[in-house]
Motif scaffolding. Structure first.
Motif, PDB file in Angstrom:
ATOM      1  N   UNK A 126     123.990  44.230 -12.351  1.00 21.37           N
ATOM      2  CA  UNK A 126     124.403  44.975 -13.433  1.00 21.37           C
ATOM      3  C   UNK A 126     124.504  46.596 -13.744  1.00 21.37           C
ATOM      4  N   UNK A 127     123.161  47.115 -13.452  1.00 21.58           N
ATOM      5  CA  UNK A 127     123.296  48.688 -13.549  1.00 21.58           C
ATOM      6  C   UNK A 127     124.183  49.205 -12.418  1.00 21.58           C
ATOM      7  N   UNK A 128     124.620  48.705 -11.187  1.00 23.07           N
ATOM      8  CA  UNK A 128     125.418  49.341 -10.486  1.00 23.07           C
ATOM      9  C   UNK A 128     126.731  49.529 -10.969  1.00 23.07           C
ATOM     10  N   UNK A 129     127.229  48.812 -12.092  1.00 23.96           N
ATOM     11  CA  UNK A 129     128.587  48.823 -12.632  1.00 23.96           C
ATOM     12  C   UNK A 129     128.586  50.177 -13.396  1.00 23.96           C
ATOM     13  N   UNK A 130     127.420  50.839 -13.597  1.00 22.22           N
ATOM     14  CA  UNK A 130     127.680  52.372 -13.931  1.00 22.22           C
ATOM     15  C   UNK A 130     128.250  53.052 -13.117  1.00 22.22           C
ATOM     16  N   UNK A 131     128.275  52.817 -11.601  1.00 22.35           N
ATOM     17  CA  UNK A 131     129.049  53.251 -10.789  1.00 22.35           C
ATOM     18  C   UNK A 131     130.468  52.871 -10.437  1.00 22.35           C
ATOM     19  N   UNK A 132     131.131  51.956 -11.305  1.00 22.77           N
ATOM     20  CA  UNK A 132     132.159  51.306 -10.742  1.00 22.77           C
ATOM     21  C   UNK A 132     133.388  52.089 -10.709  1.00 22.77           C
ATOM     22  N   UNK A 133     133.521  53.094 -11.520  1.00 23.52           N
ATOM     23  CA  UNK A 133     134.811  53.904 -11.232  1.00 23.52           C
ATOM     24  C   UNK A 133     134.751  54.866 -10.055  1.00 23.52           C
TER      25      UNK A 133
ATOM     26  N   UNK B  31     121.525  50.330 -23.512  1.00 25.90           N
ATOM     27  CA  UNK B  31     122.165  51.299 -24.499  1.00 25.90           C
ATOM     28  C   UNK B  31     123.292  51.986 -24.058  1.00 25.90           C
ATOM     29  N   UNK B  32     123.721  51.895 -22.958  1.00 23.15           N
ATOM     30  CA  UNK B  32     124.970  52.887 -22.404  1.00 23.15           C
ATOM     31  C   UNK B  32     126.315  52.186 -22.864  1.00 23.15           C
ATOM     32  N   UNK B  33     127.459  53.023 -23.076  1.00 30.57           N
ATOM     33  CA  UNK B  33     128.579  52.640 -23.386  1.00 30.57           C
ATOM     34  C   UNK B  33     129.324  51.854 -22.277  1.00 30.57           C
ATOM     35  N   UNK B  34     128.980  52.094 -20.898  1.00 32.77           N
ATOM     36  CA  UNK B  34     129.999  51.473 -19.910  1.00 32.77           C
ATOM     37  C   UNK B  34     129.504  49.868 -19.864  1.00 32.77           C
ATOM     38  N   UNK B  35     128.202  49.902 -20.149  1.00 37.64           N
ATOM     39  CA  UNK B  35     127.596  48.160 -20.162  1.00 37.64           C
ATOM     40  C   UNK B  35     128.080  47.578 -21.550  1.00 37.64           C
TER      41      UNK B  35
ATOM     42  N   UNK C 223     140.551  48.136  -3.855  1.00 38.32           N
ATOM     43  CA  UNK C 223     140.055  46.896  -3.780  1.00 38.32           C
ATOM     44  C   UNK C 223     139.867  46.416  -4.994  1.00 38.32           C
ATOM     45  N   UNK C 224     140.445  45.025  -5.422  1.00 39.36           N
ATOM     46  CA  UNK C 224     139.982  44.402  -6.564  1.00 39.36           C
ATOM     47  C   UNK C 224     138.289  44.171  -6.672  1.00 39.36           C
ATOM     48  N   UNK C 225     137.985  44.349  -7.796  1.00 41.61           N
ATOM     49  CA  UNK C 225     136.451  44.173  -8.057  1.00 41.61           C
ATOM     50  C   UNK C 225     136.111  42.971  -8.860  1.00 41.61           C
ATOM     51  N   UNK C 226     135.092  42.102  -8.787  1.00 40.37           N
ATOM     52  CA  UNK C 226     135.119  40.901  -9.578  1.00 40.37           C
ATOM     53  C   UNK C 226     133.514  41.834 -10.251  1.00 40.37           C
ATOM     54  N   UNK C 227     134.495  42.059 -11.753  1.00 36.06           N
ATOM     55  CA  UNK C 227     133.260  42.745 -12.649  1.00 36.06           C
ATOM     56  C   UNK C 227     132.439  41.898 -13.417  1.00 36.06           C
ATOM     57  N   UNK C 228     131.265  42.005 -13.435  1.00 40.22           N
ATOM     58  CA  UNK C 228     130.183  41.317 -14.060  1.00 40.22           C
ATOM     59  C   UNK C 228     130.369  41.445 -15.602  1.00 40.22           C
ATOM     60  N   UNK C 229     130.466  42.658 -15.985  1.00 33.64           N
ATOM     61  CA  UNK C 229     130.669  42.713 -17.464  1.00 33.64           C
ATOM     62  C   UNK C 229     131.740  42.218 -18.173  1.00 33.64           C
ATOM     63  N   UNK C 230     132.999  42.175 -17.534  1.00 30.27           N
ATOM     64  CA  UNK C 230     134.305  41.659 -18.023  1.00 30.27           C
ATOM     65  C   UNK C 230     134.165  40.003 -18.025  1.00 30.27           C
ATOM     66  N   UNK C 231     133.739  39.720 -16.891  1.00 32.83           N
ATOM     67  CA  UNK C 231     133.749  38.179 -16.684  1.00 32.83           C
ATOM     68  C   UNK C 231     132.547  37.491 -17.611  1.00 32.83           C
TER      69      UNK C 231
END
Length: 239
Positions: free
Chosen positions: A85-92, A131-135, A100-108
Motif C-alpha cells: 500500500x505505502x509503495x503507491x505513494x510512488x505510483x506517479x 494520514x496522507x491524501x494520496x492514500x 504500462x497499466x498498473x493494478x492499483x490497490x487503492x482504486x480496487x
C-alpha cells in the motif's frame, strides 16, 4: 495470459502472499497445472525503501521504484503491481517512467467498498497510508468517510508494521491490541476496517472480528488475476 510484473520485497512476507494467492487464483480459474506468468523485482526493504521512509527522502524512493518498474518492463512485463500500500505513494513516478497499466490497490479496494455500500471506514496501515491524501483520496472521491484514529493508535499500528510484521514476526500482544482497536472502531459507528498494509492480515483475523475487515492483499491479488486473464475471458465471451 498477460505477464504481470510485481515490485515486491516491501516486505518479503507480503510478497510471498501475493505469489501464493495469484498463482492459486490462476490455477482455480484455468484448472489443470496452469500457473501465473509473473516477473518479480524484489527489493531489499531496508536499503531500497524503508531507509527513505525514515529520512523522508521520497524522491530517492521514487528513483528506486521507477528503476524497478523499468527493469520489469525490459523483462517483458505487460502490466505492473506494486505489492505494498505505502509503495503507491510512488505510483506517479512509476507512471512517468514506464507506459504500462498498473493494478492499483487503492482504486480496487475503494471500488469494492463502494459496491458493498460501505460509507464510513477506518484505514489501518503505516503512518503514511493512514494520514496522507494520496492514500485517502480514492476512498474519499467515492464518498467514503474515513474515521480518524488518535495519535496513539496511529503510532502503535505503524510500530507493529515496521518493528514486527515487515520482518515476518507476529506478536500475540499486538494481535490483541489490533482486535481491541477494531472493537473501539465499531463503537464509533465505523462500518468496515480496511487493512491498508499488506502485512496486517498476518495479525488480524479477517473472519473473526466485530466489523467486516477488508484484506487489501487478497483483494489486490484477485484483481491481478482478473487483469492477467482478461484477454482469455474476452475471447471466451466472443466465442
Amino acid at each position: 495470459m498477460r505477464k504481470l510484473g510485481i515490485i515486491g520485497g516491501a516486505s518479503w512476507s507480503s510478497t510471498a502472499m501475493y505469489y501464493d494467492q495469484i498463482n492459486r487464483a490462476v490455477a482455480q480459474r484455468l484448472g489443470g497445472l496452469h500457473s501465473a506468468r509473473l516477473v518479480i523485482e524484489s527489493l531489499d526493504f531496508e536499503a531500497d525503501y524503508a531507509s527513505f521512509h525514515r529520512s523522508g527522502d521520497w524522491a530517492g524512493a521514487d528513483r528506486v521504484i521507477a528503476g524497478a518498474a523499468a527493469r520489469l518492463k525490459a523483462a517483458g512485463a505487460e502490466g505492473l503491481l506494486l505489492a505494498s500500500n505505502t509503495m503507491h505513494k510512488n505510483v506517479e513516478a512509476v507512471r512517468a517512467a514506464v507506459d504500462l497499466p498498473i493494478v492499483d490497490i487503492r482504486e480496487i479496494t475503494a471500488e469494492r467498498l463502494k459496491a458493498d455500500g460501505r460509507s464510513r471506514i477506518a484505514l489501518l496501515g503505516t503512518r503514511f497510508t493512514m494520514t496522507e491524501a494520496w492514500a485517502r483520496g480514492p476512498y474519499e472521491e467515492r464518498g467514503i468517510v474515513i474515521q480518524e484514529l488518535n495519535a496513539e493508535w496511529r503510532a502503535e499500528v505503524d510500530r507493529i508494521i515496521y518493528e514486527e510484521l515487515a520482518g515476518g514476526r507476529v506478536v500475540r500482544d499486538s494481535q490483541r491490541k489490533l482486535k481491541t482497536l477494531i472493537t473501539e472502531l465499531q463503537k464509533q459507528k465505523v462500518q468496515a476496517v480496511v487493512l491498508a498494509c499488506t502485512e496486517l492480515v498476518m495479525a488480524v483475523d479477517v473472519r473473526a472480528n466485530v466489523l467486516p475487515v477488508y484484506d487489501t492483499t487478497a483483494i489486490h491479488a484477485r484483481a491481478a488475476m482478473e487483469w492477467m486473464l482478461a484477454d482469455e475471458e474476452q475471447a471466451r465471451a466472443a466465442a
